[in-house]
Enzyme design. Structure first.
Site, short mmCIF file in Angstrom:
data_model
loop_
_atom_site.label_atom_id
_atom_site.label_comp_id
_atom_site.label_asym_id
_atom_site.label_seq_id
_atom_site.Cartn_x
_atom_site.Cartn_y
_atom_site.Cartn_z
N TYR A 1 0.83 -1.21 0.00
CA TYR A 1 0.00 0.00 0.00
C TYR A 1 0.85 1.25 0.00
O TYR A 1 2.06 1.22 0.29
CB TYR A 1 -0.93 0.03 1.23
CG TYR A 1 -0.19 0.23 2.53
CD1 TYR A 1 0.02 1.51 3.04
CD2 TYR A 1 0.30 -0.84 3.24
CE1 TYR A 1 0.71 1.69 4.23
CE2 TYR A 1 0.98 -0.67 4.43
CZ TYR A 1 1.19 0.60 4.92
OH TYR A 1 1.88 0.78 6.08
N PHE B 1 2.44 9.54 3.46
CA PHE B 1 2.80 9.42 4.88
C PHE B 1 3.24 8.01 5.25
O PHE B 1 3.86 7.80 6.28
CB PHE B 1 1.65 9.88 5.79
CG PHE B 1 0.39 9.09 5.65
CD1 PHE B 1 0.20 7.89 6.34
CD2 PHE B 1 -0.62 9.54 4.82
CE1 PHE B 1 -0.97 7.17 6.20
CE2 PHE B 1 -1.80 8.81 4.68
CZ PHE B 1 -1.97 7.62 5.37
N ASP B 2 2.93 7.02 4.41
CA ASP B 2 3.34 5.64 4.69
C ASP B 2 3.27 4.83 3.41
O ASP B 2 2.35 5.04 2.60
CB ASP B 2 2.44 5.02 5.77
CG ASP B 2 3.03 3.75 6.39
OD1 ASP B 2 4.22 3.44 6.13
OD2 ASP B 2 2.30 3.07 7.13
N ILE C 1 -7.27 0.60 10.75
CA ILE C 1 -8.36 1.59 10.72
C ILE C 1 -9.62 0.96 10.13
O ILE C 1 -9.56 0.01 9.35
CB ILE C 1 -7.95 2.87 9.93
CG1 ILE C 1 -7.59 2.54 8.48
CG2 ILE C 1 -6.81 3.60 10.63
CD1 ILE C 1 -7.33 3.76 7.61
N TYR D 1 -8.28 8.01 11.36
CA TYR D 1 -7.72 8.34 12.67
C TYR D 1 -8.51 9.41 13.41
O TYR D 1 -8.11 9.84 14.49
CB TYR D 1 -6.25 8.75 12.51
CG TYR D 1 -5.39 7.61 12.05
CD1 TYR D 1 -4.94 6.65 12.95
CD2 TYR D 1 -5.07 7.46 10.72
CE1 TYR D 1 -4.17 5.58 12.53
CE2 TYR D 1 -4.30 6.39 10.28
CZ TYR D 1 -3.85 5.45 11.19
OH TYR D 1 -3.09 4.39 10.77
N PHE E 1 -5.56 5.71 0.18
CA PHE E 1 -4.64 4.58 0.10
C PHE E 1 -4.78 3.90 -1.25
O PHE E 1 -5.91 3.70 -1.72
CB PHE E 1 -4.96 3.53 1.17
CG PHE E 1 -4.65 3.96 2.57
CD1 PHE E 1 -3.38 3.76 3.11
CD2 PHE E 1 -5.63 4.54 3.36
CE1 PHE E 1 -3.11 4.15 4.42
CE2 PHE E 1 -5.35 4.92 4.65
CZ PHE E 1 -4.10 4.73 5.18
#
Length: 185
Positions: free
Chosen positions: A39, A50-51, A70, A96, A113
């Site tokens: 992902y 961010f990731d 999540i 979040y 995502f």
């Protein structure tokens, strides 16, 4: 890209298929709830990543429906099949929330995502996985036994063919010996 699907009915989790899975592909279920995913997560507001698992080519594994990720992921991954790539847009209440996840994710952030479902697996040590593994091993044993029987049969046929060939050669040699005995003496 495909049409956008509202998975929650309130716009909280939107899914757009980027790449379809094969028609016979499996998806997560009660018997195979563990998923492996690649992902990349970005902030909808800025597009900032961010990731990601792409930088180090890692796989992220989790159990769908267990609450370990999540809410949006539990909702979206249940609808995916192995090989599928989807763009998942997650409103804050399915991500979040008002707390965010500092420092990468600010409060009330909508996240996007791109997720690829790489594999689905049974829980380790589950009864179904143990019986599935036993069945797989039994099938392998049967296949090996069948292959060994075929090899044994082929070996017998080769030995028979060698014996027939040796008998022909011997018969020719005997015939030559028999022809030469009466000459010249």
């Amino acid at each position: 890209m495909g049409d956008t699907i509202d998975l929650t009915g309130d716009g909280g989790v939107l899914k757009t298929i980027v790449r379809q899975a094969k028609a016979d592909a499996l998806g997560p279920s009660e018997s195979i709830p563990l998923v492996d995913v690649h992902y990349e997560g970005t902030l909808a507001e800025t597009g900032e990543v961010f990731d990601t698992t792409h930088e180090d080519n890692t796989i992220f594994t989790f159990e769908v429906g267990s609450g370990s990720v999540i809410k949006a992921w539990d909702v979206a991954l249940k609808t995916m099949k192995v090989g599928e790539v989807a763009r998942i847009t997650c409103k804050p209440e399915y991500a979040y929330g008002s707390a965010g996840s500092p420092p990468e994710i600010p409060p009330d952030a909508t996240l996007i995502f791109e997720v690829e479902l790489v594999a689905c697996k049974p829980r380790k040590g589950s009864l179904s996985s143990t019986s599935d593994e036993r069945a797989r091993l039994d099938e392998l044993k049967k296949q090996r036994e069948a292959a060994a029987a075929v090899k044994e049969e082929e070996k017998k046929k080769r030995e028979e063919a060698k014996a027939v060939a040796a008998a022909r050669v011997q018969a020719k040699l005997d015939a030559k010996k028999g022809k030469g005995k009466g000459k010249g003496k």
